[in-house]
Design an enzyme around this catalytic site. Sequence first.
Site, PDB file in Angstrom:
ATOM      1  CE1 TYR B 291      44.830  50.759  34.842  1.00 40.14           C
ATOM      2  CE2 TYR B 291      44.173  49.680  36.869  1.00 40.14           C
ATOM      3  CZ  TYR B 291      44.870  49.674  35.675  1.00 40.14           C
ATOM      4  OH  TYR B 291      45.617  48.570  35.324  1.00 40.14           O
ATOM      5  CE1 TYR B 341      43.435  46.322  34.247  1.00 39.97           C
ATOM      6  CE2 TYR B 341      44.670  44.316  33.839  1.00 39.97           C
ATOM      7  CZ  TYR B 341      44.530  45.523  34.500  1.00 39.97           C
ATOM      8  OH  TYR B 341      45.489  45.937  35.397  1.00 39.97           O
TER       9      TYR B 341
END
Lengths: 141, 382
Positions: B291, B341
């Site tokens: 991440y 994102y």
Amino acid sequence: MGNVENLGARPDPVVRVDSAFFWEACERGEFVAQRCEGCERLWHPPRPMCPICHSTEKSAAALSGKGVVMSYVMPVHPPAYGFAEPPIAALIELEEGLRFVGTLVDVEPASIRVGMPVQVSFAATSGGKAVPVFRPTEDIT
Amino acid sequence: MSRRAVIAGIGQTEFSKDSGRSEQQLAAECVTSACIDAGLDPHAIDGMITFALDHSDEVDVMRSTGAQELKYTVRLPQGGAASVTSVVHAKNAVESGMCDAVVIWRAMNERSQYRFGQPHQSLSPDAHSSTFIEWCFPFGAQTPAAWEVLSCGTYLDTIGVTTQDLGRIAVILRRAAATNPLAQFYDRPITLEDHQASRWIVQPWLRLLDCCQESDGGVALLVTTEERARDLRQKPVRILGAEYAFCFNHEIISDFYEGDLTRLHNSEAVTKRLTAAAGIAPRETDVAMIYDNFTPQVLRQLEGFGYCGYGEAKDYVADGHLDLDGRTPLSPNGGLLGEAYIHGMNNFTEGVRQLRGTAANQIADAQTVFMASGVAGAILGI
């Protein structure tokens, strides 16, 4: 509000049932933390119940207002909401062992150091409330 | 016959700055795409999982997809960590026999409809969130970038990380995105000089090129049993292990009230359990989907998930281990910084593509992939 300085526009705090005692103390110029009446432990952020003894009885304990900077940040883009000047937000480790996010004042960004000692005072908000701010306690020039 | 959980379908919309349609439509499109990819009739969906922060609604997604009867629904907390924790729940739901076809989705117009990265002003005292904004907003820490720096600043300072160290991560991800036609930053690689010249978002750590960009889009996965997948179209991707750890007094992005801030306690806890469950450690896998909402997140996770020792992550990056031809290539889709994102979910679809052998930047002979989102980890395999 005798101990509260006017340092230019800054946003009002968000007051919730479980945190009202903290913001009310700020308006009196007092820096406090939640103390569990069952086991006398201090907590921040405030919470409805002590996670150790599970008491819901609590009071506000006066803190020294002394601490050291653990990390800091100055928002550049987008600008912080509600501030006249770009604020410097810092994570402060307080003398009592609690951690608290506050605003640093009277300091040049380039002179901030992790571990730098600071002391609390209070600043007025746009809506007439008060929030804690922290100043370096050593000559850092 | 095996009820072992597999990912049988992936779906996504295009990634953009303005989708031009509702988040509800994005959700319906990506969920349906995941079913079509798998070769499963969307009417057969019997489980639904999404993020607590997602604005779409199960009833609406049913009305569009035609799902006939749900036996299991859940919405997960902790922001982008749900990109991995959702798979923990999907795995349990199918392996326990509760349902056979679980969809996971995240759909957002976080660029065109609202600004996910800008100061959050929705501060109702009844706000459905932890109390963290209350203790940050009045002091000037009002955005994910600011919370990230308060959380990682102690680590960066203690270890002696430089902004060039952070820039190297951005360069790796943008270089990968440049050869991924699905990426928002396709054909737009950057150099370390570009990174150093990009404007400050928050001093003293995050420049523009350290930050993921707000994106519109929807991404979905279809999880079913190994047995059911035999009749479907795609090579199934097995979920070898999936774990998460939410530890006392920790928060997600504003995680600075507890413990040693130079370590990721939650990631360390996950690594032990995940390695035991999957029979393989994260660092032994072929692809690292870690991440990357902001570059510092990658450094601390490399250490927390055991890729290298304490304080060694910046050197692990500089030594080239995360490059596409390195020991553990980082997010060959370009990650959240380079591709888009969508709250971590687009890294999951890339992990599946790598194991199918169909990725734009395919890692040769990829057999296992590590999926990480700070407090959660999963290992996928074929």
